[in-house]
Design a protein around this motif. Structure first.
Motif, short mmCIF file in Angstrom:
data_model
loop_
_atom_site.label_atom_id
_atom_site.label_comp_id
_atom_site.label_asym_id
_atom_site.label_seq_id
_atom_site.Cartn_x
_atom_site.Cartn_y
_atom_site.Cartn_z
N HIS A 84 0.21 0.47 2.22
CA HIS A 84 1.34 1.31 1.95
C HIS A 84 2.27 0.55 1.44
CE1 HIS A 84 4.65 4.16 2.76
NE2 HIS A 84 5.26 3.12 3.39
N ASP A 85 2.69 -0.91 2.03
CA ASP A 85 3.83 -1.55 1.44
C ASP A 85 3.44 -1.88 0.02
OD1 ASP A 85 5.15 -1.33 3.92
OD2 ASP A 85 4.15 -3.26 4.71
N ASP A 86 2.52 -2.14 -0.35
CA ASP A 86 2.06 -2.49 -1.70
C ASP A 86 2.19 -1.21 -2.34
OD1 ASP A 86 1.23 -4.98 -0.96
OD2 ASP A 86 -0.72 -4.83 -0.93
N ASN A 87 2.05 -0.18 -2.20
CA ASN A 87 2.24 1.10 -2.98
C ASN A 87 3.75 1.34 -3.00
OD1 ASN A 87 -0.72 1.66 -3.50
ND2 ASN A 87 -0.75 2.78 -1.44
N VAL A 88 4.52 1.37 -2.27
CA VAL A 88 5.74 1.35 -2.04
C VAL A 88 6.48 0.56 -3.19
CG1 VAL A 88 8.20 1.20 -0.83
CG2 VAL A 88 5.94 2.14 0.28
N GLN A 89 5.77 -0.92 -3.16
CA GLN A 89 6.42 -1.61 -4.33
C GLN A 89 6.09 -1.31 -5.70
OE1 GLN A 89 8.64 -4.35 -3.94
NE2 GLN A 89 8.95 -3.63 -1.74
N LYS A 90 5.11 -0.56 -5.88
CA LYS A 90 4.60 -0.05 -7.19
C LYS A 90 5.72 1.12 -7.61
CE LYS A 90 -0.23 -0.91 -6.70
NZ LYS A 90 -1.80 -0.31 -6.54
N VAL A 91 6.08 1.70 -6.65
CA VAL A 91 7.15 2.77 -7.10
C VAL A 91 8.37 2.33 -7.18
CG1 VAL A 91 8.35 4.90 -5.93
CG2 VAL A 91 5.88 4.55 -5.57
N VAL A 92 8.65 1.39 -6.62
CA VAL A 92 10.19 0.48 -7.04
C VAL A 92 9.78 0.17 -8.45
CG1 VAL A 92 11.63 -1.29 -6.43
CG2 VAL A 92 10.68 -0.05 -4.50
N LYS A 93 8.82 -0.76 -8.56
CA LYS A 93 8.67 -1.22 -10.06
C LYS A 93 8.73 -0.10 -11.16
CE LYS A 93 5.60 -4.05 -12.84
NZ LYS A 93 4.02 -4.67 -12.70
#
Length: 561
Positions: free
Chosen positions: A63-72
Protein backbone atom coordinates in the motif's frame (compact mmCIF):
# COMPACT_ATOMS: atom_id res chain seq x y z
CA UNK A 1 -53.68 15.63 -6.47
CA UNK A 2 -55.32 13.92 -9.42
CA UNK A 3 -56.74 10.43 -9.07
CA UNK A 4 -53.72 8.12 -8.92
CA UNK A 5 -55.66 5.29 -10.50
CA UNK A 6 -56.26 7.27 -13.70
CA UNK A 7 -53.19 7.14 -15.94
CA UNK A 8 -52.22 10.23 -17.89
CA UNK A 9 -53.25 10.06 -21.54
CA UNK A 10 -50.14 10.32 -23.70
CA UNK A 11 -49.59 10.09 -27.46
CA UNK A 12 -48.45 6.75 -28.82
CA UNK A 13 -44.78 6.42 -29.76
CA UNK A 14 -43.47 4.68 -32.85
CA UNK A 15 -40.92 1.93 -32.46
CA UNK A 16 -37.52 2.49 -34.00
CA UNK A 17 -34.55 0.20 -34.60
CA UNK A 18 -33.04 0.73 -31.16
CA UNK A 19 -36.28 -0.55 -29.56
CA UNK A 20 -35.61 -3.94 -31.14
CA UNK A 21 -31.93 -3.83 -30.17
CA UNK A 22 -32.99 -3.35 -26.56
CA UNK A 23 -35.76 -5.98 -26.80
CA UNK A 24 -33.36 -8.67 -28.02
CA UNK A 25 -30.34 -7.55 -26.04
CA UNK A 26 -30.74 -10.64 -23.87
CA UNK A 27 -29.05 -12.66 -26.64
CA UNK A 28 -25.82 -10.71 -26.21
CA UNK A 29 -26.19 -10.86 -22.43
CA UNK A 30 -26.58 -14.66 -22.33
CA UNK A 31 -23.85 -15.58 -24.79
CA UNK A 32 -21.30 -12.84 -24.08
CA UNK A 33 -21.93 -10.77 -20.95
CA UNK A 34 -22.86 -13.54 -18.49
CA UNK A 35 -19.93 -15.88 -19.33
CA UNK A 36 -17.48 -12.97 -19.33
CA UNK A 37 -18.92 -11.72 -16.03
CA UNK A 38 -18.48 -15.13 -14.44
CA UNK A 39 -14.83 -15.25 -15.51
CA UNK A 40 -14.19 -11.76 -14.19
CA UNK A 41 -15.89 -12.51 -10.87
CA UNK A 42 -13.83 -15.68 -10.50
CA UNK A 43 -10.62 -13.84 -11.31
CA UNK A 44 -11.47 -11.12 -8.76
CA UNK A 45 -12.25 -13.79 -6.18
CA UNK A 46 -8.85 -15.42 -6.73
CA UNK A 47 -7.20 -12.02 -6.35
CA UNK A 48 -9.06 -11.41 -3.10
CA UNK A 49 -7.98 -14.80 -1.76
CA UNK A 50 -4.37 -14.13 -2.74
CA UNK A 51 -4.49 -10.77 -0.98
CA UNK A 52 -5.97 -12.38 2.16
CA UNK A 53 -3.11 -14.87 2.28
CA UNK A 54 -0.55 -12.06 2.59
CA UNK A 55 0.45 -10.78 6.00
CA UNK A 56 -0.89 -7.43 7.14
CA UNK A 57 2.68 -6.12 7.15
CA UNK A 58 3.17 -7.06 3.50
CA UNK A 59 -0.18 -5.60 2.45
CA UNK A 60 0.68 -2.36 4.24
CA UNK A 61 4.09 -2.17 2.54
CA UNK A 62 2.51 -2.70 -0.88
CA UNK A 63 0.00 0.00 0.00
CA UNK A 64 2.71 2.48 0.97
CA UNK A 65 4.61 1.75 -2.25
CA UNK A 66 1.48 2.28 -4.34
CA UNK A 67 0.73 5.56 -2.57
CA UNK A 68 4.21 6.79 -3.49
CA UNK A 69 3.51 5.91 -7.13
CA UNK A 70 0.41 8.11 -6.99
CA UNK A 71 2.46 10.96 -5.52
CA UNK A 72 5.12 10.56 -8.22
CA UNK A 73 2.51 10.51 -10.98
CA UNK A 74 0.84 13.69 -9.70
CA UNK A 75 4.16 15.49 -9.67
CA UNK A 76 4.72 14.54 -13.32
CA UNK A 77 1.72 16.59 -14.40
CA UNK A 78 2.35 19.74 -16.42
CA UNK A 79 -0.52 22.08 -15.48
CA UNK A 80 -0.10 24.03 -18.72
CA UNK A 81 -0.89 21.16 -21.07
CA UNK A 82 -1.96 17.98 -19.30
CA UNK A 83 -5.59 18.71 -18.39
CA UNK A 84 -7.47 18.08 -15.17
CA UNK A 85 -6.64 15.08 -13.00
CA UNK A 86 -8.83 11.99 -12.75
CA UNK A 87 -8.40 8.26 -12.28
CA UNK A 88 -7.33 5.99 -15.14
CA UNK A 89 -10.40 3.80 -14.73
CA UNK A 90 -12.25 3.24 -18.00
CA UNK A 91 -15.55 5.15 -18.26
CA UNK A 92 -17.67 2.00 -18.49
CA UNK A 93 -16.24 0.38 -15.36
CA UNK A 94 -18.10 2.65 -12.92
CA UNK A 95 -21.30 1.13 -11.48
CA UNK A 96 -23.17 4.44 -11.73
CA UNK A 97 -25.27 5.38 -14.75
CA UNK A 98 -23.87 8.89 -15.21
CA UNK A 99 -22.06 9.46 -18.50
CA UNK A 100 -18.35 9.77 -17.76
CA UNK A 101 -17.99 12.38 -20.47
CA UNK A 102 -15.18 14.24 -18.75
CA UNK A 103 -12.85 11.42 -19.80
CA UNK A 104 -13.61 12.04 -23.47
CA UNK A 105 -11.56 15.25 -23.55
CA UNK A 106 -8.05 16.21 -22.49
CA UNK A 107 -7.29 14.98 -18.97
CA UNK A 108 -4.45 13.60 -16.84
CA UNK A 109 -4.90 10.06 -15.57
CA UNK A 110 -3.60 8.52 -12.35
CA UNK A 111 -3.84 4.74 -11.98
CA UNK A 112 -5.45 3.57 -8.72
CA UNK A 113 -6.23 0.02 -9.87
CA UNK A 114 -3.83 -1.57 -7.32
CA UNK A 115 -5.79 -0.22 -4.33
CA UNK A 116 -8.12 -3.17 -3.71
CA UNK A 117 -6.78 -4.75 -0.51
CA UNK A 118 -8.19 -5.09 2.98
CA UNK A 119 -5.26 -3.76 5.00
CA UNK A 120 -6.44 -4.61 8.50
CA UNK A 121 -9.46 -5.79 10.47
CA UNK A 122 -8.95 -4.57 14.03
CA UNK A 123 -11.44 -6.37 16.28
CA UNK A 124 -10.24 -4.45 19.33
CA UNK A 125 -10.69 -0.96 17.88
CA UNK A 126 -13.69 -2.23 15.86
CA UNK A 127 -12.27 -0.67 12.71
CA UNK A 128 -11.54 -2.04 9.24
CA UNK A 129 -8.78 -0.32 7.27
CA UNK A 130 -9.34 -0.84 3.56
CA UNK A 131 -8.29 0.54 0.20
CA UNK A 132 -10.83 2.35 -2.03
CA UNK A 133 -11.43 -0.45 -4.55
CA UNK A 134 -12.39 -3.00 -1.90
CA UNK A 135 -16.02 -3.87 -2.63
CA UNK A 136 -18.87 -4.88 -0.38
CA UNK A 137 -18.76 -8.55 -1.32
CA UNK A 138 -15.05 -8.73 -0.53
CA UNK A 139 -15.27 -7.11 2.88
CA UNK A 140 -18.40 -8.96 4.03
CA UNK A 141 -16.69 -12.22 3.05
CA UNK A 142 -13.83 -11.32 5.39
CA UNK A 143 -15.78 -9.92 8.36
CA UNK A 144 -18.96 -11.99 8.64
CA UNK A 145 -17.18 -15.22 9.72
CA UNK A 146 -15.80 -13.14 12.62
CA UNK A 147 -19.34 -12.03 13.55
CA UNK A 148 -18.32 -8.51 12.57
CA UNK A 149 -19.57 -6.22 9.83
CA UNK A 150 -19.36 -2.71 8.53
CA UNK A 151 -22.14 -0.70 10.14
CA UNK A 152 -23.55 0.02 6.66
CA UNK A 153 -23.12 -2.65 3.94
CA UNK A 154 -24.45 -1.44 0.60
CA UNK A 155 -26.47 -4.24 -1.04
CA UNK A 156 -24.68 -4.80 -4.35
CA UNK A 157 -21.42 -6.78 -4.18
CA UNK A 158 -19.62 -4.58 -6.73
CA UNK A 159 -20.04 -1.27 -4.90
CA UNK A 160 -16.65 -0.04 -3.70
CA UNK A 161 -15.57 1.73 -0.56
CA UNK A 162 -14.18 4.65 -2.55
CA UNK A 163 -17.39 5.18 -4.46
CA UNK A 164 -19.51 4.92 -1.32
CA UNK A 165 -17.38 7.48 0.56
CA UNK A 166 -16.70 9.97 -2.24
CA UNK A 167 -20.27 9.56 -3.44
CA UNK A 168 -23.23 7.95 -1.76
CA UNK A 169 -23.97 4.70 0.04
CA UNK A 170 -26.95 3.44 2.01
CA UNK A 171 -28.42 0.25 3.48
CA UNK A 172 -31.32 -0.80 5.67
CA UNK A 173 -29.24 -0.05 8.79
CA UNK A 174 -28.78 3.61 7.81
CA UNK A 175 -31.73 4.69 9.97
CA UNK A 176 -29.34 4.01 12.86
CA UNK A 177 -25.85 4.70 11.50
CA UNK A 178 -26.48 7.20 8.70
CA UNK A 179 -24.98 6.99 5.23
CA UNK A 180 -21.89 4.93 4.50
CA UNK A 181 -19.68 8.02 4.82
CA UNK A 182 -21.03 8.62 8.34
CA UNK A 183 -19.41 5.36 9.49
CA UNK A 184 -15.90 6.43 8.44
CA UNK A 185 -13.34 6.95 11.21
CA UNK A 186 -10.39 8.24 9.16
CA UNK A 187 -9.42 8.96 5.54
CA UNK A 188 -5.98 8.77 3.95
CA UNK A 189 -5.85 11.23 1.05
CA UNK A 190 -3.24 12.31 -1.48
CA UNK A 191 -3.71 16.03 -2.14
CA UNK A 192 -3.11 17.92 -5.37
CA UNK A 193 0.46 18.85 -4.36
CA UNK A 194 1.37 15.25 -3.47
CA UNK A 195 1.01 15.59 0.30
CA UNK A 196 -0.36 12.54 2.10
CA UNK A 197 -2.72 13.40 4.96
CA UNK A 198 -4.84 11.47 7.43
CA UNK A 199 -8.13 13.23 8.07
CA UNK A 200 -10.38 12.53 11.05
CA UNK A 201 -13.30 14.44 12.53
CA UNK A 202 -11.16 15.98 15.27
CA UNK A 203 -7.66 16.51 13.86
CA UNK A 204 -6.19 19.40 11.85
CA UNK A 205 -7.73 18.01 8.65
CA UNK A 206 -11.25 17.73 10.05
CA UNK A 207 -12.57 20.15 7.42
CA UNK A 208 -11.30 17.80 4.71
CA UNK A 209 -12.83 14.82 6.55
CA UNK A 210 -16.27 16.43 6.34
CA UNK A 211 -15.67 17.76 2.82
CA UNK A 212 -14.87 14.46 1.07
CA UNK A 213 -18.35 12.81 1.13
CA UNK A 214 -20.33 13.71 -2.02
CA UNK A 215 -17.24 15.40 -3.53
CA UNK A 216 -16.83 12.62 -6.13
CA UNK A 217 -13.05 12.47 -5.65
CA UNK A 218 -12.55 16.15 -6.54
CA UNK A 219 -10.60 17.17 -3.42
CA UNK A 220 -7.85 14.57 -3.67
CA UNK A 221 -7.24 10.86 -4.14
CA UNK A 222 -8.67 8.63 -1.41
CA UNK A 223 -6.11 5.82 -0.93
CA UNK A 224 -7.43 4.17 2.25
CA UNK A 225 -10.19 4.49 4.81
CA UNK A 226 -10.76 3.31 8.36
CA UNK A 227 -14.40 2.32 8.79
CA UNK A 228 -16.51 1.47 11.83
CA UNK A 229 -17.24 -2.20 12.55
CA UNK A 230 -20.14 -3.53 14.60
CA UNK A 231 -20.80 -6.93 16.20
CA UNK A 232 -23.39 -9.04 14.40
CA UNK A 233 -25.02 -12.45 14.66
CA UNK A 234 -25.25 -15.29 12.17
CA UNK A 235 -28.83 -14.69 10.99
CA UNK A 236 -31.28 -11.93 10.23
CA UNK A 237 -34.79 -12.45 11.59
CA UNK A 238 -36.84 -10.80 8.84
CA UNK A 239 -40.52 -9.92 9.12
CA UNK A 240 -42.45 -9.26 5.89
CA UNK A 241 -45.52 -7.08 6.45
CA UNK A 242 -47.93 -6.46 3.54
CA UNK A 243 -49.62 -3.07 3.32
CA UNK A 244 -52.53 -2.08 1.07
CA UNK A 245 -54.04 1.34 0.53
CA UNK A 246 -53.29 4.71 -1.10
CA UNK A 247 -49.66 5.79 -1.46
CA UNK A 248 -49.89 8.10 1.56
CA UNK A 249 -50.98 5.14 3.70
CA UNK A 250 -48.13 3.01 2.36
CA UNK A 251 -45.75 5.84 3.28
CA UNK A 252 -47.15 6.01 6.82
CA UNK A 253 -46.82 2.24 7.29
CA UNK A 254 -43.22 2.54 6.15
CA UNK A 255 -42.59 5.42 8.59
CA UNK A 256 -44.06 3.32 11.42
CA UNK A 257 -41.62 0.52 10.54
CA UNK A 258 -38.69 2.95 10.64
CA UNK A 259 -39.68 4.76 13.83
CA UNK A 260 -42.47 3.28 16.00
CA UNK A 261 -44.93 5.99 16.97
CA UNK A 262 -44.57 5.39 20.71
CA UNK A 263 -40.88 6.30 20.45
CA UNK A 264 -39.72 3.14 22.22
CA UNK A 265 -36.07 2.63 21.12
CA UNK A 266 -36.34 -1.09 21.95
CA UNK A 267 -38.79 -1.47 19.07
CA UNK A 268 -36.45 0.03 16.46
CA UNK A 269 -35.26 -2.84 14.22
CA UNK A 270 -31.69 -3.33 13.03
CA UNK A 271 -32.79 -3.14 9.38
CA UNK A 272 -35.72 -1.54 7.59
CA UNK A 273 -36.65 -1.72 3.92
CA UNK A 274 -39.81 -1.12 1.95
CA UNK A 275 -40.90 -2.07 -1.56
CA UNK A 276 -43.90 -0.47 -3.25
CA UNK A 277 -45.18 -2.72 -6.02
CA UNK A 278 -47.97 -0.50 -7.37
CA UNK A 279 -50.05 2.51 -6.35
CA UNK A 280 -51.93 0.52 -3.69
CA UNK A 281 -49.64 -2.30 -2.49
CA UNK A 282 -46.31 -2.57 -0.73
CA UNK A 283 -44.34 -4.79 1.62
CA UNK A 284 -42.38 -3.44 4.59
CA UNK A 285 -39.52 -5.52 5.95
CA UNK A 286 -37.92 -5.23 9.37
CA UNK A 287 -34.88 -7.23 10.38
CA UNK A 288 -33.25 -8.04 13.71
CA UNK A 289 -29.97 -9.90 14.13
CA UNK A 290 -30.48 -13.43 15.51
CA UNK A 291 -28.15 -16.14 16.74
CA UNK A 292 -27.67 -19.49 15.05
CA UNK A 293 -29.32 -21.15 18.04
CA UNK A 294 -32.45 -19.04 17.70
CA UNK A 295 -32.70 -19.53 13.94
CA UNK A 296 -32.49 -23.30 14.24
CA UNK A 297 -35.17 -23.67 16.90
CA UNK A 298 -37.99 -25.98 15.96
CA UNK A 299 -40.65 -24.28 13.90
CA UNK A 300 -38.45 -21.46 12.61
CA UNK A 301 -37.95 -21.19 8.86
CA UNK A 302 -34.45 -20.62 7.45
CA UNK A 303 -34.28 -19.24 3.93
CA UNK A 304 -30.85 -19.19 2.28
CA UNK A 305 -31.67 -16.56 -0.33
CA UNK A 306 -28.11 -16.60 -1.67
CA UNK A 307 -28.47 -19.91 -3.51
CA UNK A 308 -28.43 -19.40 -7.28
CA UNK A 309 -31.75 -21.18 -7.87
CA UNK A 310 -33.73 -19.23 -5.28
CA UNK A 311 -36.47 -16.80 -6.36
CA UNK A 312 -35.29 -13.23 -6.80
CA UNK A 313 -35.62 -11.40 -3.51
CA UNK A 314 -38.06 -8.69 -4.56
CA UNK A 315 -40.42 -11.34 -5.97
CA UNK A 316 -40.07 -13.46 -2.85
CA UNK A 317 -40.99 -10.46 -0.68
CA UNK A 318 -43.98 -9.76 -2.91
CA UNK A 319 -45.54 -13.09 -1.91
CA UNK A 320 -46.48 -11.47 1.41
CA UNK A 321 -49.23 -9.62 -0.46
CA UNK A 322 -51.00 -12.96 -0.99
CA UNK A 323 -50.08 -15.03 2.05
CA UNK A 324 -49.94 -12.27 4.64
CA UNK A 325 -47.26 -11.37 7.17
CA UNK A 326 -44.56 -13.98 7.72
CA UNK A 327 -41.19 -14.32 9.42
CA UNK A 328 -38.07 -16.16 8.33
CA UNK A 329 -34.37 -16.33 9.15
CA UNK A 330 -31.79 -15.47 6.49
CA UNK A 331 -28.02 -16.01 6.87
CA UNK A 332 -26.69 -12.52 7.57
CA UNK A 333 -24.24 -12.23 4.69
CA UNK A 334 -26.84 -13.52 2.25
CA UNK A 335 -29.27 -10.93 3.56
CA UNK A 336 -26.74 -8.14 3.04
CA UNK A 337 -26.42 -9.01 -0.66
CA UNK A 338 -30.06 -10.00 -1.27
CA UNK A 339 -30.43 -7.65 -4.26
CA UNK A 340 -27.18 -8.53 -6.02
CA UNK A 341 -28.34 -11.47 -8.14
CA UNK A 342 -31.19 -9.61 -9.82
CA UNK A 343 -29.77 -6.06 -9.50
CA UNK A 344 -32.86 -5.12 -7.49
CA UNK A 345 -35.40 -5.71 -10.32
CA UNK A 346 -33.39 -4.45 -13.27
CA UNK A 347 -32.52 -8.09 -14.01
CA UNK A 348 -36.08 -8.59 -15.26
CA UNK A 349 -35.48 -6.06 -18.03
CA UNK A 350 -32.03 -7.38 -18.93
CA UNK A 351 -33.21 -11.02 -19.01
CA UNK A 352 -37.02 -11.15 -19.24
CA UNK A 353 -37.06 -14.88 -18.41
CA UNK A 354 -34.23 -14.69 -15.85
CA UNK A 355 -36.67 -15.10 -12.96
CA UNK A 356 -38.10 -18.38 -14.31
CA UNK A 357 -37.21 -21.52 -12.35
CA UNK A 358 -35.62 -23.30 -15.32
CA UNK A 359 -33.27 -20.38 -15.95
CA UNK A 360 -32.42 -19.89 -12.29
CA UNK A 361 -31.69 -23.59 -11.85
CA UNK A 362 -29.56 -23.99 -15.01
CA UNK A 363 -27.93 -20.57 -15.32
CA UNK A 364 -28.64 -18.68 -12.11
CA UNK A 365 -25.08 -19.31 -10.93
CA UNK A 366 -23.90 -16.99 -13.71
CA UNK A 367 -25.92 -14.07 -12.34
CA UNK A 368 -25.60 -11.18 -12.05
CA UNK A 369 -24.19 -9.74 -15.25
CA UNK A 370 -21.41 -7.33 -14.39
CA UNK A 371 -22.76 -3.78 -14.68
CA UNK A 372 -19.51 -2.59 -16.24
CA UNK A 373 -19.86 -5.17 -19.04
CA UNK A 374 -23.48 -4.22 -19.62
CA UNK A 375 -22.33 -0.63 -20.10
CA UNK A 376 -19.34 -1.61 -22.24
CA UNK A 377 -21.53 -3.57 -24.68
CA UNK A 378 -24.44 -1.17 -25.04
CA UNK A 379 -23.03 1.48 -27.40
CA UNK A 380 -24.15 5.10 -27.64
CA UNK A 381 -27.53 4.32 -29.24
CA UNK A 382 -28.67 2.00 -26.44
CA UNK A 383 -27.14 4.24 -23.79
CA UNK A 384 -29.11 7.23 -25.10
CA UNK A 385 -32.23 5.06 -25.36
CA UNK A 386 -32.00 4.21 -21.66
CA UNK A 387 -31.51 7.86 -20.77
CA UNK A 388 -34.68 8.76 -22.66
CA UNK A 389 -36.89 5.75 -21.87
CA UNK A 390 -35.65 4.38 -18.57
CA UNK A 391 -35.23 5.74 -15.07
CA UNK A 392 -32.45 5.07 -12.57
CA UNK A 393 -32.69 7.72 -9.88
CA UNK A 394 -32.61 7.98 -6.10
CA UNK A 395 -34.57 10.66 -4.29
CA UNK A 396 -33.31 11.42 -0.78
CA UNK A 397 -36.30 13.03 0.92
CA UNK A 398 -37.29 13.81 4.53
CA UNK A 399 -39.28 10.95 6.03
CA UNK A 400 -42.41 13.06 6.44
CA UNK A 401 -42.39 13.83 2.69
CA UNK A 402 -42.16 10.23 1.44
CA UNK A 403 -45.87 10.12 0.63
CA UNK A 404 -45.56 13.26 -1.50
CA UNK A 405 -42.52 11.77 -3.28
CA UNK A 406 -44.40 8.54 -4.06
CA UNK A 407 -47.30 10.47 -5.55
CA UNK A 408 -44.93 12.62 -7.61
CA UNK A 409 -43.16 9.57 -9.05
CA UNK A 410 -46.48 7.92 -9.85
CA UNK A 411 -47.74 10.95 -11.75
CA UNK A 412 -44.51 11.77 -13.58
CA UNK A 413 -42.97 8.35 -14.22
CA UNK A 414 -45.28 5.55 -13.06
CA UNK A 415 -42.31 3.35 -12.21
CA UNK A 416 -42.77 0.24 -10.05
CA UNK A 417 -41.45 -1.37 -7.93
CA UNK A 418 -40.06 1.47 -5.81
CA UNK A 419 -37.44 0.95 -3.11
CA UNK A 420 -37.66 2.66 0.28
CA UNK A 421 -34.63 2.81 2.58
CA UNK A 422 -34.32 5.16 5.57
CA UNK A 423 -31.23 7.05 6.69
CA UNK A 424 -30.32 9.57 9.31
CA UNK A 425 -28.95 12.88 8.09
CA UNK A 426 -26.81 14.12 10.96
CA UNK A 427 -26.40 17.72 12.08
CA UNK A 428 -22.61 18.09 11.74
CA UNK A 429 -20.18 20.72 13.07
CA UNK A 430 -19.94 22.17 9.55
CA UNK A 431 -22.53 22.62 6.80
CA UNK A 432 -21.59 19.98 4.23
CA UNK A 433 -22.99 19.50 0.70
CA UNK A 434 -26.08 17.79 2.13
CA UNK A 435 -27.59 18.82 5.44
CA UNK A 436 -30.88 18.54 7.39
CA UNK A 437 -33.67 21.07 7.08
CA UNK A 438 -32.95 24.16 9.22
CA UNK A 439 -34.80 23.93 12.52
CA UNK A 440 -35.91 20.32 11.99
CA UNK A 441 -35.18 19.51 15.64
CA UNK A 442 -37.95 21.85 16.83
CA UNK A 443 -40.73 20.07 14.93
CA UNK A 444 -40.29 16.67 16.64
CA UNK A 445 -41.45 14.78 13.57
CA UNK A 446 -41.57 11.00 13.43
CA UNK A 447 -38.06 9.53 13.28
CA UNK A 448 -36.23 12.79 14.01
CA UNK A 449 -33.96 13.41 17.00
CA UNK A 450 -32.18 16.50 18.30
CA UNK A 451 -29.04 15.52 16.36
CA UNK A 452 -30.35 13.98 13.12
CA UNK A 453 -33.28 14.25 10.71
CA UNK A 454 -34.69 11.04 9.28
CA UNK A 455 -34.56 10.90 5.48
CA UNK A 456 -35.50 8.16 3.02
CA UNK A 457 -34.04 7.00 -0.25
CA UNK A 458 -36.89 6.53 -2.72
CA UNK A 459 -35.22 4.33 -5.33
CA UNK A 460 -36.75 4.71 -8.80
CA UNK A 461 -35.26 2.00 -11.02
CA UNK A 462 -37.18 0.66 -14.00
CA UNK A 463 -38.90 1.44 -17.27
CA UNK A 464 -41.95 3.72 -16.87
CA UNK A 465 -45.34 2.13 -17.47
CA UNK A 466 -45.89 4.65 -20.27
CA UNK A 467 -43.21 2.89 -22.33
CA UNK A 468 -44.77 -0.53 -21.70
CA UNK A 469 -48.10 0.87 -22.92
CA UNK A 470 -46.44 2.16 -26.10
CA UNK A 471 -46.89 5.80 -25.08
CA UNK A 472 -44.47 8.69 -25.39
CA UNK A 473 -42.22 9.47 -22.45
CA UNK A 474 -39.63 12.26 -22.33
CA UNK A 475 -36.99 11.03 -19.89
CA UNK A 476 -35.01 14.27 -19.97
CA UNK A 477 -38.00 16.43 -19.05
CA UNK A 478 -39.13 13.94 -16.39
CA UNK A 479 -35.71 14.06 -14.71
CA UNK A 480 -35.72 17.87 -14.88
CA UNK A 481 -39.09 17.96 -13.09
CA UNK A 482 -37.84 15.42 -10.55
CA UNK A 483 -34.76 17.54 -9.83
CA UNK A 484 -36.84 20.69 -9.39
CA UNK A 485 -39.16 18.81 -7.01
CA UNK A 486 -36.12 17.75 -4.99
CA UNK A 487 -34.79 21.32 -4.80
CA UNK A 488 -38.18 22.68 -3.70
CA UNK A 489 -38.52 20.00 -0.99
CA UNK A 490 -35.02 20.16 0.54
CA UNK A 491 -34.15 16.81 -0.95
CA UNK A 492 -31.16 15.42 -2.80
CA UNK A 493 -30.16 13.43 -5.87
CA UNK A 494 -27.06 11.18 -5.64
CA UNK A 495 -24.55 12.14 -8.32
CA UNK A 496 -24.07 8.64 -9.73
CA UNK A 497 -27.30 9.21 -11.66
CA UNK A 498 -27.86 11.10 -14.89
CA UNK A 499 -28.51 14.77 -14.05
CA UNK A 500 -30.01 17.57 -16.12
CA UNK A 501 -29.14 20.31 -13.62
CA UNK A 502 -27.34 23.45 -14.73
CA UNK A 503 -24.68 24.81 -12.40
CA UNK A 504 -26.97 27.32 -10.73
CA UNK A 505 -29.57 24.68 -9.85
CA UNK A 506 -26.89 22.17 -8.86
CA UNK A 507 -25.77 24.55 -6.13
CA UNK A 508 -29.36 25.24 -5.14
CA UNK A 509 -29.71 21.52 -4.37
CA UNK A 510 -26.32 21.17 -2.68
CA UNK A 511 -24.44 23.58 -0.42
CA UNK A 512 -21.12 24.70 -1.88
CA UNK A 513 -19.61 26.72 0.97
CA UNK A 514 -17.61 24.05 2.80
CA UNK A 515 -16.77 22.17 -0.38
CA UNK A 516 -15.34 25.31 -2.04
CA UNK A 517 -13.43 26.11 1.16
CA UNK A 518 -11.75 22.71 0.95
CA UNK A 519 -11.01 23.06 -2.76
CA UNK A 520 -9.24 26.35 -2.17
CA UNK A 521 -7.44 25.35 1.01
CA UNK A 522 -6.12 22.03 -0.29
CA UNK A 523 -5.15 23.16 -3.80
CA UNK A 524 -7.79 21.20 -5.72
CA UNK A 525 -8.86 24.16 -7.87
CA UNK A 526 -7.23 23.95 -11.28
CA UNK A 527 -5.96 20.41 -10.60
CA UNK A 528 -9.00 18.28 -9.81
CA UNK A 529 -12.34 18.76 -11.54
CA UNK A 530 -15.13 20.46 -9.64
CA UNK A 531 -17.94 18.16 -8.61
CA UNK A 532 -20.36 19.92 -10.94
CA UNK A 533 -17.94 19.68 -13.89
CA UNK A 534 -17.61 15.95 -13.19
CA UNK A 535 -21.37 15.40 -12.82
CA UNK A 536 -22.46 17.59 -15.73
CA UNK A 537 -24.08 15.70 -18.58
CA UNK A 538 -22.51 15.86 -22.03
CA UNK A 539 -19.06 15.92 -23.58
CA UNK A 540 -16.90 18.77 -22.29
CA UNK A 541 -15.42 21.24 -24.76
CA UNK A 542 -11.77 22.25 -24.80
CA UNK A 543 -12.90 25.71 -23.71
CA UNK A 544 -14.58 24.21 -20.62
CA UNK A 545 -11.40 22.27 -19.83
CA UNK A 546 -9.34 25.46 -20.05
CA UNK A 547 -11.78 27.41 -17.89
CA UNK A 548 -11.80 24.67 -15.26
CA UNK A 549 -7.98 24.58 -15.22
CA UNK A 550 -7.89 28.35 -14.80
CA UNK A 551 -10.55 28.15 -12.08
CA UNK A 552 -12.94 30.37 -14.05
CA UNK A 553 -16.01 28.98 -12.33
CA UNK A 554 -19.53 30.27 -11.92
CA UNK A 555 -20.22 31.25 -8.30
CA UNK A 556 -21.99 28.83 -6.02
CA UNK A 557 -25.69 29.44 -5.48
CA UNK A 558 -26.15 27.51 -2.25
CA UNK A 559 -27.57 30.49 -0.39
CA UNK A 560 -30.15 31.44 -2.98
CA UNK A 561 -33.76 30.59 -2.41
Amino acid sequence: MADLQTPLVRPKRKKVLVDYLVQFRWILVIFVVLPASALIYFNIYLGDMWSAMKSEKKRQKEHDDNVQKVVKRLKQRNPKKDGLVCTARKPWIAVGMRNVDYKRVRHFEVDLSAFRNILEIDAERMVAKVEPLVNMGQISRATCPMNLSLAVVAELDDLTVGGLINGYGIEGSSHIYGLFSDTVVALEIVLADGRIVRATKDNEYSDLFYGVPWSQGTLGFLVSAEIKLIPIKEYMRLTYTPVKGPLKELAQAYADAVAPRDGDPAKVPDFVEGMVYNATEGVMMTGVYASKEEAKKKGNKINSVGWWFKPWFYQHAQTALKKGEFVEYIPTREYYHRHTRCLYWEGKLILPFGDQFWFRFLFGWLMPPKVSLLKATQGDAIRNYYHDNHVIQDMLVPLYKVGDALEFVHQEMEVYPLWLCPHRLFKLPVKTMIYPEPGFEHHQRQGDTSYAQMFTDVGVYYTPAFIFRGEQFDGVEAVKRLEQWLIENHSYQPQYAVTELNEKDFWRMFDASHYEHCRQKYGAVGTFMSVYYKSKKGRKSEKEVQEAEAAILEPAYADEA
